[in-house]
Design an enzyme around this catalytic site. Structure first.
Site, PDB file in Angstrom:
ATOM      1  N   HIS A 551       0.834  -1.203   0.000  1.00 35.03           N
ATOM      2  CA  HIS A 551       0.000   0.000   0.000  1.00 35.03           C
ATOM      3  C   HIS A 551       0.870   1.255   0.000  1.00 35.03           C
ATOM      4  CE1 HIS A 551      -3.183  -2.878   1.376  1.00 35.03           C
ATOM      5  NE2 HIS A 551      -3.892  -2.138   0.541  1.00 35.03           N
ATOM      6  N   HIS A 555       1.108   1.391  -5.736  1.00 33.89           N
ATOM      7  CA  HIS A 555      -0.244   0.810  -5.810  1.00 33.89           C
ATOM      8  C   HIS A 555      -1.251   1.881  -6.220  1.00 33.89           C
ATOM      9  CE1 HIS A 555      -3.962  -1.210  -4.775  1.00 33.89           C
ATOM     10  NE2 HIS A 555      -4.227  -0.289  -3.870  1.00 33.89           N
ATOM     11  N   HIS A 591      -7.187   6.999  -2.923  1.00 32.37           N
ATOM     12  CA  HIS A 591      -7.998   5.978  -2.251  1.00 32.37           C
ATOM     13  C   HIS A 591      -7.278   5.259  -1.118  1.00 32.37           C
ATOM     14  CE1 HIS A 591      -5.770   2.945  -4.519  1.00 32.37           C
ATOM     15  NE2 HIS A 591      -6.352   2.026  -3.775  1.00 32.37           N
ATOM     16  N   ASP A 592      -5.944   5.282  -1.070  1.00 34.48           N
ATOM     17  CA  ASP A 592      -5.207   4.628   0.020  1.00 34.48           C
ATOM     18  C   ASP A 592      -4.194   5.565   0.672  1.00 34.48           C
ATOM     19  OD1 ASP A 592      -6.255   2.092   0.416  1.00 34.48           O
ATOM     20  OD2 ASP A 592      -5.111   1.191  -1.219  1.00 34.48           O
ATOM     21  N   ASP A 720      -8.930  -1.450  -8.035  1.00 37.20           N
ATOM     22  CA  ASP A 720      -8.211  -1.625  -6.772  1.00 37.20           C
ATOM     23  C   ASP A 720      -7.629  -3.026  -6.625  1.00 37.20           C
ATOM     24  OD1 ASP A 720      -7.247  -0.905  -4.256  1.00 37.20           O
ATOM     25  OD2 ASP A 720      -9.082  -1.548  -3.249  1.00 37.20           O
TER      26      ASP A 720
END
EC number: 3.1.4.53
Length: 823
Positions: A551, A555, A591-592, A720
């Protein structure tokens, strides 16, 4: 499961003490076996004193009486958690020997949870005096997180202080039952154990016994309802809920409806009140209405229960539905109640005029539904009646009325399924693959799930930290040649993100992001400069953790690439609006952000501040999107939304939030099944009827806000977790990285003595092929089949088939590694 070698258990035996301080005290507490000893006659349920036996201190066990129930207490077990065997530890140890309790001592914090789960001690005494040597409160929370600790008494030993005492709330909030101020005197420790055994331990034993009572109620075929003195529904068993047509738990905490009574029922209410207000049960027949409005005739027994202060504290109603052929005649009788209560000091003297007439019975004696007024239950019905699931259940209930028995039973099973909270999540039984079941449960749960695995040690490269040697590009025209070459074919699915990672020294997001955003004209839509966009990318990428194996910003760049690829497909371009494209690209980028390299379950178990902030629900996903907006809005140099109109910004913001939250795996099957049922199936049905006429209908259906939201959620979900659909070498590298991140989490959970959420990802016992096969089988295949049916992605599906065969081949050869051994 055994205890560590540092744990010593004393045998069950009787000890004699001639010491002056160890004066013999013989008390009836839970102990080894009944013996002839002196007991306190003043304690409830204890026998008369008997002569001492040569001064020997003995403790015996006595049966515990709980209402009409009597049961036997096993020998009490005590766990002492001390970092060193000092005088306080020895004091409790000798006190346990004196009382005849089984005693276990451990000095190693990491063995405590294992030992407790093996022995299931009644009392745990934790040394809270030296926080530098042992974090007692964290240890207590860890024990309380185990489902076996619900009835365990946990005592914290604290220092004796001269200054003013502080509040005990943090101490109690950690899960401690009580505290013990340090006193190594054996008799002081002995007396503390006696108080615990006769007090908290015995109370917890009674609470455990309640499980059997509730089991009997749950399995009873008679409908049973329990209300408070104020007629608040406290309990309704499944038979009652089924009889009345309510869902599980729907009635709990609700006040019984206040319904006007017709004149014929007035005498009935008077008869009921005349019984229950003088501590007598009432039994008779009356009419009531089910949830769907149908009238039914019931044989009812209402029993008042005397509680604290000799007053009525509960009403128990036992109901049987009468045969439909019975005449509508009401017969009543009063019966003196002889039910056991929690206080036998006196009978009920407080005859309240409104005990039953306006609430408990009145709701059951109405024959005409039109007479209902604004009661609490009526308000509940008015709120729920519009829910689609409620309409479905009511239709099924109505269909059951005149159906044959086999049909009724089948519909009952349908209702049981509809009443579950996870309608879209698969349910696994004992025949399912345990490995796959555990993997699915672990990825979809914020709670604890157990896994199993095979032997494997991952040898993967350590990713270097984020480098500052590479200058941030001023614009796309300022990109170094090596990086420009690496992102040359970024529009292709087989684009090599790892080559870009190396070329950019672990900063692929800003370079890929600038080119992708330029291709989609993001600056024009957002009305921001390329300088602002570049600063925003730099800020976002700096908040990804380069130390995470998986992560990290690579990514994020990979998900951004997949999202951009999907947006370039014809079907998506025809369906989504301009603002949808912008939202999707921004959501993929952030998103992360600030991902700690740990799962939601880990954060919840560790009591992380993010888990506390977000109430253990979608913790990371909520944090990612909230932080992204916070960082963007607090700095004008990075604020890409600054020039947007208010309404456009709010629409864009809501869409970004919705997409990021959709990446949470607990809602995976819900999102996929909604997409299949709301997008795939209607498309198939319309296209198969009259293709020419249905074309406009299809476009109109896909353009609705609801359909576009489903498509965007599905798109970011596929982006994802698209690793299994990448070229084989990329797929293998991603598998190595995610496995290493999960291995690291398992290592830390063991180090911190936290519950191991995913035991399958133990670096010494893991089969990477098995984990990949299970992940593809249960998460990827169906989702990408549905996505491919909508978007048309033959190249992705070919990669998916190839990669699955690769992992399957390794597993069939009993290999646990990423690659086969060199030949």
């Amino acid at each position: 499961m055994g205890c560590a070698p540092s744990i010593h258990t004393s045998e069950n035996r009787t000890f004699s003490h001639s010491d002056g301080e160890d004066e013999d005290v013989d008390v009836d507490v839970p102990g080894p076996a009944p013996r002839s000893i002196q007991r306190w006659s003043t304690a409830p349920g204890l026998v008369e004193p008997q002569p001492r036996d040569n001064g020997a201190s003995k403790v015996s066990v006595a049966d515990v009486q709980f209402g009409p129930m009597r049961f036997h207490q096993d020998q009490l077990q005590v766990l002492l958690v001390f970092t060193k065997e000092d005088s306080q530890c020895n004091g409790f140890h000798r006190a346990c020997e004196k009382a005849g309790f089984k005693c276990t001592v451990t000095k190693e914090v990491q063995t405590v949870l294992t030992c407790f789960q093996d022995k299931l001690h009644d009392i745990i005494i934790i040394d809270h005096r030296y926080p530098r040597q042992m974090d007692a409160e964290t240890l207590c929370r860890s024990i309380r997180s185990s489902k076996f600790s619900e009835n365990t008494v946990i005592v914290g030993v604290v220092r004796r202080v001269d200054k003013e005492e502080s509040s005990l709330m943090p101490f109690l909030a950690a899960g401690f039952t009580r505290r013990f101020i340090e006193n190594p005197n054996v008799m002081a420790c002995y007396n503390e154990l006696l108080q615990l055994a006769c007090g908290e331990v015995r109370s917890q034993l009674k609470l455990r016994a309640c499980n059997s009572v509730f089991t009997a109620l749950e399995k009873s075929q008679e409908a049973i309802e329990i209300t408070s003195e104020d007629h608040i529904i406290q309990y309704a068993n499944p038979a009652f809920e089924s009889t009345m047509g309510y869902q599980s738990g729907e009635l709990i905490g609700k006040e019984l409806a206040q319904v006007p009574i017709n004149e014929k029922k007035g005498d009935l209410l008077d008869a009921i009140n005349s019984c229950v207000t003088v501590d007598k049960e009432w039994q008779g027949v009356y009419h009531t209405q089910k949830k769907n409005g149908d009238n039914i005739q019931q044989n009812v027994k209402i029993i008042p229960v005397i509680g604290q202060g000799g007053k009525i504290r509960h009403y128990v109603s036992i109901i049987r539905v009468c045969n439909g052929n019975n005449k509508v005649e009401t017969t009543t009788e009063c019966v003196q109640t002889d039910s056991q209560t929690d206080n036998q000091a006196g009978k009920h003297k407080d005859r309240r005029k409104h005990s039953m007439d306006a609430k408990a019975v009145s709701s059951r004696t109405s024959d005409v539904s039109s007479q209902r007024r604004h009661s609490s239950l009526a308000r509940i019905h008015s709120m729920m009646i519009e829910a689609p699931i409620t309409k479905v259940i009511n239709i099924i209930n109505a269909a059951q009325e005149n159906s044959p028995v086999p049909v009724t039973e089948a519909l009952n099973r349908v209702l049981d399924i509809l009443r579950t909270t996870e309608l879209y999540s698969p349910q696994f039984n004992a025949q399912d693959d345990p490995h796959a079941t555990d993997l699915v449960g672990g990825l979809m749960s914020d709670g604890l799930r157990r896994f199993s695995g095979n032997e494997y040690i991952l040898a993967t490269k350590n990713l270097p930290p984020l480098s500052n040697n590479l200058a941030t590009p001023v614009s796309l025209h300022d990109v170094p040649p090596r990086i420009a070459l690496a992102i040359e074919n970024e529009e292709q699915w087989d684009f090599d993100i790892f080559e870009l990672e190396v070329a950019t020294q672990n900063r692929p997001l800003i370079y890929l992001g600038l080119k992708t955003f330029a291709r989609f004209g993001m600056c024009e839509f957002l009305q921001c400069s390329e300088t602002t966009l570049r600063s925003w990318f730099q800020m976002i990428e700096s908040n990804y953790h380069s130390s995470n194996p998986y992560h990290n910003s690579t990514h994020a760049a990979d998900v951004l690439h997949a999202t951009a690829y999907f947006l370039s497909r014809d079907k998506i371009k025809e369906t989504l609006d301009r603002i949808d494209e912008v939202a999707a690209l921004i959501a993929a980028t952030v998103h992360d952000v600030d991902h700690p390299g740990r799962t939601n379950s880990f954060l919840c178990n560790a009591g992380n501040q993010l888990a506390v902030l977000y109430n253990d629900t979608a913790v990371l996903e909520s944090h990612h999107v909230a932080l992204a907006f916070q960082l963007t809005l607090e700095n004008d140099q990075c604020n890409i939304f600054k020039q947007m109109e208010r309404n456009d910004y709010r629409t864009l913001r809501q869409s970004i939030i919705d997409m990021v939250l959709a990446t949470e795996m607990t809602k995976h099957f819900e999102h996929v099944n909604k997409f299949i049922n709301s997008i795939n199936k209607p498309l198939t049905a319309q296209e198969s009827e009259e293709p020419d006429r249905s074309l406009e209908d299809i476009k109109a259906m896909l353009k609705t806000p609801e359909s576009r939201a489903l498509i965007k959620r599905m798109m970011i979900k596929c982006a994802d977790v698209s690793n299994p659909c990448r070229p084989l070498e990329h797929c293998i590298e991603w598998a190595a990285r995610i496995s290493e991140e999960y291995f690291s989490q398992t290592d830390e959970e063991k180090q911190l003595d936290l519950p191991v959420v995913m035991p399958v990802f133990d670096r010494n016992t893991c089969s990477i092929p098995k984990s990949q096969i299970s992940f593809i089988d249960y998460f990827i295949t169906d989702m990408f089949d549905a996505w491919d049916a909508f978007v048309d992605l033959p190249n992705l599906m070919q990669h998916l088939d190839d990669n699955f065969r690769y992992w399957k081949g390794l597993d069939e050869k009993k290999l646990r590694s990423l690659r086969p051994p060199p030949e």
